[in-house]
Design a protein around this motif. Structure first.
Motif, PDB file in Angstrom:
ATOM      1  N   ASN A  62       0.829  -1.198   0.000  1.00  0.00           N
ATOM      2  CA  ASN A  62       0.000   0.000   0.000  1.00  0.00           C
ATOM      3  C   ASN A  62       0.865   1.249   0.000  1.00  0.00           C
ATOM      4  OD1 ASN A  62      -2.514  -1.392   0.282  1.00  0.00           O
ATOM      5  ND2 ASN A  62      -2.021  -1.720   2.426  1.00  0.00           N
ATOM      6  N   GLY A  63       0.529   2.184  -0.891  1.00  0.00           N
ATOM      7  CA  GLY A  63       1.195   3.481  -0.911  1.00  0.00           C
ATOM      8  C   GLY A  63       0.367   4.514  -0.179  1.00  0.00           C
ATOM      9  N   ASP A  64       1.003   5.545   0.343  1.00  0.00           N
ATOM     10  CA  ASP A  64       0.302   6.606   1.064  1.00  0.00           C
ATOM     11  C   ASP A  64      -0.707   7.334   0.183  1.00  0.00           C
ATOM     12  OD1 ASP A  64       1.715   6.053   3.373  1.00  0.00           O
ATOM     13  OD2 ASP A  64       3.230   7.598   2.991  1.00  0.00           O
ATOM     14  N   ASP A  65      -0.449   7.353  -1.122  1.00  0.00           N
ATOM     15  CA  ASP A  65      -1.329   8.064  -2.047  1.00  0.00           C
ATOM     16  C   ASP A  65      -2.479   7.196  -2.552  1.00  0.00           C
ATOM     17  OD1 ASP A  65       0.101   6.292  -3.594  1.00  0.00           O
ATOM     18  OD2 ASP A  65       0.834   7.785  -5.008  1.00  0.00           O
ATOM     19  N   GLY A  66      -2.631   5.992  -1.978  1.00  0.00           N
ATOM     20  CA  GLY A  66      -3.716   5.103  -2.380  1.00  0.00           C
ATOM     21  C   GLY A  66      -3.336   4.081  -3.429  1.00  0.00           C
ATOM     22  N   LEU A  67      -2.141   4.180  -3.991  1.00  0.00           N
ATOM     23  CA  LEU A  67      -1.722   3.198  -4.994  1.00  0.00           C
ATOM     24  C   LEU A  67      -1.439   1.861  -4.322  1.00  0.00           C
ATOM     25  CD1 LEU A  67      -0.993   2.549  -7.934  1.00  0.00           C
ATOM     26  CD2 LEU A  67       1.352   3.220  -7.382  1.00  0.00           C
ATOM     27  N   PHE A  68      -1.923   0.797  -4.918  1.00  0.00           N
ATOM     28  CA  PHE A  68      -1.717  -0.565  -4.436  1.00  0.00           C
ATOM     29  C   PHE A  68      -0.930  -1.326  -5.496  1.00  0.00           C
ATOM     30  CE2 PHE A  68      -3.042  -5.021  -4.355  1.00  0.00           C
ATOM     31  CZ  PHE A  68      -2.849  -5.346  -3.029  1.00  0.00           C
ATOM     32  N   ILE A  69       0.113  -2.016  -5.082  1.00  0.00           N
ATOM     33  CA  ILE A  69       0.849  -2.898  -5.990  1.00  0.00           C
ATOM     34  C   ILE A  69       0.600  -4.320  -5.511  1.00  0.00           C
ATOM     35  CG2 ILE A  69       3.064  -3.540  -6.984  1.00  0.00           C
ATOM     36  CD1 ILE A  69       4.074  -0.728  -6.318  1.00  0.00           C
ATOM     37  N   GLY A  70       0.040  -5.144  -6.383  1.00  0.00           N
ATOM     38  CA  GLY A  70      -0.291  -6.516  -6.044  1.00  0.00           C
ATOM     39  C   GLY A  70       0.593  -7.508  -6.775  1.00  0.00           C
ATOM     40  N   PHE A  71       0.761  -8.658  -6.169  1.00  0.00           N
ATOM     41  CA  PHE A  71       1.598  -9.725  -6.712  1.00  0.00           C
ATOM     42  C   PHE A  71       0.795 -11.012  -6.614  1.00  0.00           C
ATOM     43  CE2 PHE A  71       3.964  -6.447  -4.565  1.00  0.00           C
ATOM     44  CZ  PHE A  71       4.790  -5.992  -5.583  1.00  0.00           C
ATOM     45  N   GLN A  72       0.447 -11.581  -7.775  1.00  0.00           N
ATOM     46  CA  GLN A  72      -0.419 -12.756  -7.773  1.00  0.00           C
ATOM     47  C   GLN A  72       0.305 -13.985  -8.300  1.00  0.00           C
ATOM     48  OE1 GLN A  72      -3.720 -11.258  -9.989  1.00  0.00           O
ATOM     49  NE2 GLN A  72      -2.720 -11.442 -11.966  1.00  0.00           N
ATOM     50  N   ARG A  73       0.098 -15.091  -7.575  1.00  0.00           N
ATOM     51  CA  ARG A  73       0.729 -16.360  -7.939  1.00  0.00           C
ATOM     52  C   ARG A  73       0.134 -16.862  -9.248  1.00  0.00           C
ATOM     53  NH1 ARG A  73       3.578 -19.917  -5.438  1.00  0.00           N
ATOM     54  NH2 ARG A  73       3.093 -19.150  -3.359  1.00  0.00           N
ATOM     55  N   VAL A  74       1.025 -17.281 -10.147  1.00  0.00           N
ATOM     56  CA  VAL A  74       0.630 -17.897 -11.408  1.00  0.00           C
ATOM     57  C   VAL A  74       1.420 -19.194 -11.537  1.00  0.00           C
ATOM     58  CG1 VAL A  74       0.714 -17.682 -13.921  1.00  0.00           C
ATOM     59  CG2 VAL A  74       0.034 -15.715 -12.528  1.00  0.00           C
ATOM     60  N   ASP A  75       0.706 -20.303 -11.615  1.00  0.00           N
ATOM     61  CA  ASP A  75       1.376 -21.585 -11.823  1.00  0.00           C
ATOM     62  C   ASP A  75       2.026 -21.574 -13.202  1.00  0.00           C
ATOM     63  OD1 ASP A  75       0.549 -22.556  -9.353  1.00  0.00           O
ATOM     64  OD2 ASP A  75      -1.324 -23.331 -10.189  1.00  0.00           O
ATOM     65  N   ASP A  76       3.182 -22.186 -13.317  1.00  0.00           N
ATOM     66  CA  ASP A  76       3.935 -22.250 -14.572  1.00  0.00           C
ATOM     67  C   ASP A  76       4.279 -20.865 -15.119  1.00  0.00           C
ATOM     68  OD1 ASP A  76       3.809 -25.091 -14.537  1.00  0.00           O
ATOM     69  OD2 ASP A  76       1.798 -24.984 -15.404  1.00  0.00           O
ATOM     70  N   TYR A  77       4.499 -19.922 -14.220  1.00  0.00           N
ATOM     71  CA  TYR A  77       4.879 -18.560 -14.610  1.00  0.00           C
ATOM     72  C   TYR A  77       6.132 -18.586 -15.468  1.00  0.00           C
ATOM     73  CZ  TYR A  77       6.887 -13.919 -14.183  1.00  0.00           C
ATOM     74  OH  TYR A  77       7.452 -12.702 -14.456  1.00  0.00           O
ATOM     75  N   GLN A  78       6.144 -17.787 -16.532  1.00  0.00           N
ATOM     76  CA  GLN A  78       7.319 -17.613 -17.376  1.00  0.00           C
ATOM     77  C   GLN A  78       7.706 -16.150 -17.355  1.00  0.00           C
ATOM     78  OE1 GLN A  78       7.048 -19.164 -21.317  1.00  0.00           O
ATOM     79  NE2 GLN A  78       6.081 -21.053 -20.661  1.00  0.00           N
ATOM     80  N   ALA A  79       8.904 -15.869 -16.909  1.00  0.00           N
ATOM     81  CA  ALA A  79       9.379 -14.489 -16.833  1.00  0.00           C
ATOM     82  C   ALA A  79       9.594 -13.925 -18.233  1.00  0.00           C
ATOM     83  CB  ALA A  79      10.693 -14.442 -16.055  1.00  0.00           C
ATOM     84  N   PRO A  80       9.380 -12.614 -18.403  1.00  0.00           N
ATOM     85  CA  PRO A  80       9.693 -11.978 -19.676  1.00  0.00           C
ATOM     86  C   PRO A  80      11.173 -12.160 -20.006  1.00  0.00           C
ATOM     87  CG  PRO A  80       8.445 -10.489 -18.274  1.00  0.00           C
ATOM     88  CD  PRO A  80       8.823 -11.673 -17.437  1.00  0.00           C
ATOM     89  N   SER A  81      11.476 -12.197 -21.275  1.00  0.00           N
ATOM     90  CA  SER A  81      12.867 -12.421 -21.710  1.00  0.00           C
ATOM     91  C   SER A  81      13.453 -11.157 -22.321  1.00  0.00           C
ATOM     92  CB  SER A  81      12.926 -13.586 -22.696  1.00  0.00           C
ATOM     93  OG  SER A  81      12.059 -13.345 -23.793  1.00  0.00           O
ATOM     94  N   TRP A  82      13.299 -10.027 -21.641  1.00  0.00           N
ATOM     95  CA  TRP A  82      13.783  -8.743 -22.146  1.00  0.00           C
ATOM     96  C   TRP A  82      15.291  -8.736 -22.265  1.00  0.00           C
ATOM     97  CZ3 TRP A  82      17.028  -4.788 -21.062  1.00  0.00           C
ATOM     98  CH2 TRP A  82      16.823  -3.601 -21.765  1.00  0.00           C
ATOM     99  N   PRO A  83      15.893  -8.188 -23.337  1.00  0.00           N
ATOM    100  CA  PRO A  83      15.250  -7.488 -24.439  1.00  0.00           C
ATOM    101  C   PRO A  83      14.739  -8.415 -25.548  1.00  0.00           C
ATOM    102  CG  PRO A  83      17.609  -7.291 -24.680  1.00  0.00           C
ATOM    103  CD  PRO A  83      17.347  -8.043 -23.385  1.00  0.00           C
ATOM    104  N   ASP A  84      15.099  -9.678 -25.498  1.00  0.00           N
ATOM    105  CA  ASP A  84      14.558 -10.662 -26.435  1.00  0.00           C
ATOM    106  C   ASP A  84      13.051 -10.743 -26.202  1.00  0.00           C
ATOM    107  OD1 ASP A  84      13.806 -12.973 -27.781  1.00  0.00           O
ATOM    108  OD2 ASP A  84      15.047 -14.313 -26.605  1.00  0.00           O
ATOM    109  N   GLN A  85      12.285 -10.966 -27.222  1.00  0.00           N
ATOM    110  CA  GLN A  85      10.836 -11.010 -27.080  1.00  0.00           C
ATOM    111  C   GLN A  85      10.264 -12.418 -27.190  1.00  0.00           C
ATOM    112  OE1 GLN A  85       8.731  -8.255 -26.294  1.00  0.00           O
ATOM    113  NE2 GLN A  85      10.782  -7.618 -25.709  1.00  0.00           N
ATOM    114  N   THR A  86      11.083 -13.441 -26.895  1.00  0.00           N
ATOM    115  CA  THR A  86      10.581 -14.814 -26.884  1.00  0.00           C
ATOM    116  C   THR A  86       9.389 -14.916 -25.945  1.00  0.00           C
ATOM    117  OG1 THR A  86      12.801 -15.635 -27.358  1.00  0.00           O
ATOM    118  CG2 THR A  86      11.200 -17.225 -26.514  1.00  0.00           C
ATOM    119  N   VAL A  87       9.545 -14.389 -24.748  1.00  0.00           N
ATOM    120  CA  VAL A  87       8.425 -14.219 -23.815  1.00  0.00           C
ATOM    121  C   VAL A  87       8.347 -12.711 -23.598  1.00  0.00           C
ATOM    122  CG1 VAL A  87       7.488 -14.701 -21.528  1.00  0.00           C
ATOM    123  CG2 VAL A  87       8.878 -16.433 -22.691  1.00  0.00           C
TER     124      VAL A  87
END
Length: 122
Positions: free
Chosen positions: A44-69
């Motif tokens: 929670n941020g003081d200004d009301g902004l919320f950053i959430g983190f949600q579990r995803v099974d078989d998550y694949q991270a982005p492959s920056w700068p390559d765009q494979t994922v």
């Protein structure tokens, strides 16, 4: 006429919500959401902004700068000192990719779940 909207939340997919929330909590100083758990954690941020983190099974991270994922989203954080902020985030577990498009004005880092994010100067 534009619709009047206020950004109130950003949610990131990841394999371990509590670990990623901890990384961003240490990096930003935002407070942990009291109902965070292993499937969904938040900050929670003081200004009301919320950053959430949600579990995803078989998550694949982005492959920056390559765009494979391709990256779906990236977040930018304003900092006073790029070198100091970068050093602290690397200590917390961020990675720094070799490719840095404009290292004097911004830095691209990768969070522990693989999401690219940027540090920008004021």
């Amino acid at each position: 006429m534009p619709v009047q909207m206020k950004l109130i939340a950003i949610n990131l997919d990841c394999p371990d919500p509590l670990a990623l929330a901890s990384f961003y909590q240490q990096a930003t100083g935002l407070s942990s959401h009291p109902k965070s758990d292993a499937d969904f954690a938040g900050l929670n941020g003081d200004d009301g902004l919320f950053i959430g983190f949600q579990r995803v099974d078989d998550y694949q991270a982005p492959s920056w700068p390559d765009q494979t994922v391709p990256q779906q989203l990236h977040v930018c954080f304003k900092v006073e000192d790029l070198d100091q902020a970068e050093a602290r985030l690397l200590e917390l577990g961020a990675k720094k990719p070799e490719q840095q498009p404009n290292k004097d004005k911004w830095r691209v880092l990768i969070d522990p779940a693989g999401h690219p994010f940027c540090l920008v100067t004021s």
